[in-house]
Design an enzyme around this catalytic site. Structure first.
Site, short mmCIF file in Angstrom:
data_model
loop_
_atom_site.label_atom_id
_atom_site.label_comp_id
_atom_site.label_asym_id
_atom_site.label_seq_id
_atom_site.Cartn_x
_atom_site.Cartn_y
_atom_site.Cartn_z
N GLY A 241 164.78 30.42 51.28
CA GLY A 241 163.09 29.63 51.58
C GLY A 241 162.73 30.17 49.88
N THR A 245 168.08 27.63 44.46
CA THR A 245 168.56 26.32 44.59
C THR A 245 167.38 25.04 43.55
OG1 THR A 245 169.14 25.75 46.50
CG2 THR A 245 169.21 24.04 44.83
N HIS A 462 146.22 44.11 77.64
CA HIS A 462 147.68 44.66 76.93
C HIS A 462 147.33 44.63 75.31
CE1 HIS A 462 151.33 44.58 75.56
NE2 HIS A 462 151.55 44.12 74.24
N GLU A 463 146.76 42.97 75.03
CA GLU A 463 146.12 42.45 73.32
C GLU A 463 144.86 42.91 73.32
OE1 GLU A 463 148.49 40.77 71.70
OE2 GLU A 463 149.40 40.36 73.53
N HIS A 466 146.51 46.42 71.49
CA HIS A 466 147.07 46.26 70.08
C HIS A 466 145.65 46.65 69.61
CE1 HIS A 466 151.36 46.39 71.41
NE2 HIS A 466 151.07 45.17 71.90
#
Length: 644
Positions: A241, A245, A462-463, A466
């Site tokens: 990506g 090309t 939990h988040e 983090h």
């Protein structure tokens, strides 16, 4: 009065109807031929059937001395035992018989009808139908029609397969089974390639290198006059990506030369020798169109390193195709004006002979775009989009680190679809942010039954674990957003903006591992036990810990050793490059690193428990919080050279 225009109506034969009619015809013939056929009997049995009054008519072929008998419907049951399984035929004739060349049919049946009138007075005389050679010709046609029908179908089947077996393409050869060895490469002439470097945003280093190729094609005498040789090939290497090309098309457009494009998998076929034949044909066409560019996409499909053990890792047909490609790249003259461009994201597995000087003379690395390049790519894809007047392109470029050009195009398209679903007149910043969330995390799931109350609480803590650990550690990537809305397989997500540096220190790796395990440690603090929600976190944590020990030499006990396999050939070996004792030592070092990370993370969350719980409660209340909310609770993020 308007002038009446004459329009020419062209009727084209649709071969699909021919196939349909053929199938119906075959089905009809099979249905008519279903069931048991006529049974063969002796003439004496036929005579007895006639005298019993059971025969309706007899067809007799003069020149073939053969006859067929049709039984009256009411008498068929008497002869059921003569048919296999007692199944009576659905149509006449029911029996056949043979006679000698001295048989006089008319006389015999006249006598039989006379006797029948005596034995069965009320019976109907048996009708005799005499046939000639036409019956023989009909039998011949019965034998010929099936082979002719099969041949007819075979011809049309292979005509239909011509497109898939080397059929006509743009600049390609004629189709058909006999042209299967012809190249399937598509030719775009110099007037049809309308992509230039202006259409390729970013990629500064790669464009600078390929500009030399353009100059080679435009002014070859400039280099050959000094004795230099025009390079034969260039390999575009980079992640998917990134625009390999598109860059190759831009080279052809800038140089204004024909452009052949083909995929590496197009060379490999089930037929032996087809790949090598297609390589020869491709280069033969290229020499006729020189100067030109031959672009081979995903060359690793045919250029993979040749296996040493036959039957273990080798593919004879693919290797023969590769050998032919190597020969062709050495075969044509260096100043012929044919330059081969190839693209791959697996340069490490390509054959060494393909990479040597004189074939692919240079490797051009097409990397993921930097901040400035992402901004330019956004501007290219925003040309046809109706965005809000206050939309900040630079803001989106900063919040899409690690995105390729294809990813950015996908973000723009998804943002437009999101705005349309919301019946907006223009696309704003929130639509783009939601598009990034959907691409990275998956589709948002708003069903309230996905999580129970206890699961939602655990996910929030939990988040929050983090987010708090990532915010307080100086080398960790800065947290951008925390969400409690389920997306894809995740029940919650914490978004960080990763650094775009190419080199990371041991301090960054340790802080990153602490951030990853922060969710698991938060569960242990709040619930007293871990849960299964940290699977992906632990997977990434383990990968970083092993890379520190096995690859980067960041372990004091193991030392400055690296067992990284950059060539990709070690996968075929049955042995490891280190002893079992060293493997045990590495496992112990990884375990020690993870234990140190766990203890450090536990201390951070325990020392800041009040702030940690505030973040979790705010997340439960708002479901989505941003960096400003974290800063209000935890203070400003400490910045270092790693996360600036």
């Amino acid at each position: 009065m308007a002038k009446k225009q004459n329009r020419k109506v062209v009727f084209r034969l649709n071969f699909s109807w021919i196939y349909f009619i053929l199938i119906l015809g075959i089905g009809y013939m099979l249905m008519n031929n279903s069931g048991p056929g006529p049974q063969k009997v002796e003439w004496s049995q036929v005579k007895q059937m006639i005298l019993d009054g059971d025969v309706k008519d007899v067809h007799f072929v003069r020149n073939d001395y053969k006859g067929s008998v049709t039984i009256r419907p009411e008498s068929l049951g008497k002869y059921s035992e003569l048919f296999p399984g007692g199944q009576l035929p659905a149509k006449s004739p029911h029996f056949t018989f043979l006679v000698s060349d001295k048989f006089e049919a008319e006389a015999e049946f006249e006598n039989l009808n006379s006797e029948l009138a005596i034995t069965v007075p009320d019976s109907t005389p048996v009708k005799l139908y005499m046939e000639n050679d036409a019956k023989l010709w009909r039998n011949v046609l019965d034998w010929l029609i099936w082979p002719l029908l099969l041949i007819f179908m075979w011809i049309f089947m292979f005509r239909g397969m011509s497109g898939a077996m080397g059929g006509k393409g743009q600049g390609g050869p004629g189709g058909g089974i006999f042209n299967v060895g012809r190249s399937t490469g598509k030719l775009a002439d110099k007037n049809s390639v309308n992509v230039t470097f202006k259409d390729v945003a970013g990629l500064y280093g790669a464009k600078e290198e390929v500009m030399e190729i353009v100059d080679f094609l435009k002014n070859p005498q400039k280099y050959t006059a000094l004795g230099g040789k025009i390079p034969k090939g260039a390999l575009l290497v980079g992640p998917p990506g990134t625009g390999k090309t598109l860059l190759a098309k831009a080279v052809a457009g800038e140089a204004n030369v024909p452009f052949f494009s083909i995929s590496g998998s197009d060379f490999v076929e089930m037929f032996v020798g087809v790949g090598a034949s297609r390589v020869r044909d491709l280069f033969a066409q290229a020499k006729e169109k020189a100067p030109c560019i031959v672009f081979i996409d995903e060359i690793d499909a045919v250029g993979r390193a040749r296996g040493k053990n036959v039957g273990w890792s080798s593919n004879d047909e693919r290797e023969n195709t590769l050998n032919q490609l190597l020969t062709e790249m050495d075969g044509f003259g260096t100043n012929s004006g044919v330059i081969v461009l190839a693209a791959t994201n697996r340069a490490d597995i390509l054959d060494k002979a393909l990479m040597r000087a004189g074939r692919f003379d240079r490797q051009i690395h097409v990397e993921l775009p930097e901040l400035k390049e992402r901004k330019e790519i956004f501007e290219v894809h925003l040309r046809n989009l109706k965005t809000a007047a206050d939309f900040d392109v630079e803001f989106m470029a900063k919040h899409t680190p690690g995105f390729s050009g294809a990813d950015i195009a996908n973000v723009c398209n998804e943002a437009a679809l999101t705005a349309a679903r919301r019946n907006k007149q223009a696309i704003d910043k929130q639509d783009f942010l939601d598009a990034v969330d959907r691409i990275v995390g998956g589709l948002e799931r708003k069903d309230s039954t996905i999580m129970t109350a206890s699961e939602k609480r655990t996910t929030a803590y939990h988040e929050a674990g983090h987010a708090v650990v990532g915010w307080l550690l100086p080398y960790a990537d800065p947290v951008f957003k925390v969400s409690l809305i389920p997306r894809g397989q995740a029940l919650g997500l914490t978004w960080s903006l990763p650094s775009e540096r190419k080199i990371h220190t041991k301090s960054w790796m340790m802080d990153e591992m602490c951030t990853l395990i922060g969710g698991r440690v938060a569960e242990e603090i709040i619930n007293g036990e871990p849960a299964s929600g940290a699977l992906n976190d632990l997977e990434r944590l383990t990968a970083i810990a092993y890379s520190m020990v096995q690859y980067y030499g960041m372990s004091d006990k193991v030392g400055e050793l690296s067992f990284y396999d950059s060539s990709g050939t070690r996968g075929y070996e049955m042995t490891k490059p280190y002893s079992e004792k060293t493997a045990e030592l590495m496992d112990k070092e990884v375990k020690a690193i993870v234990d140190e990370v766990h203890a450090r993370t536990l201390k951070i969350l325990s020392d800041n428990r009040d702030a940690f719980e505030k973040v979790a409660k705010l997340l439960l209340e708002k479901e989505v919080i941003f960096a400003d909310d974290l800063e209000a609770i935890l203070g400003p993020k400490v910045k270092t050279d790693e996360n600036e």
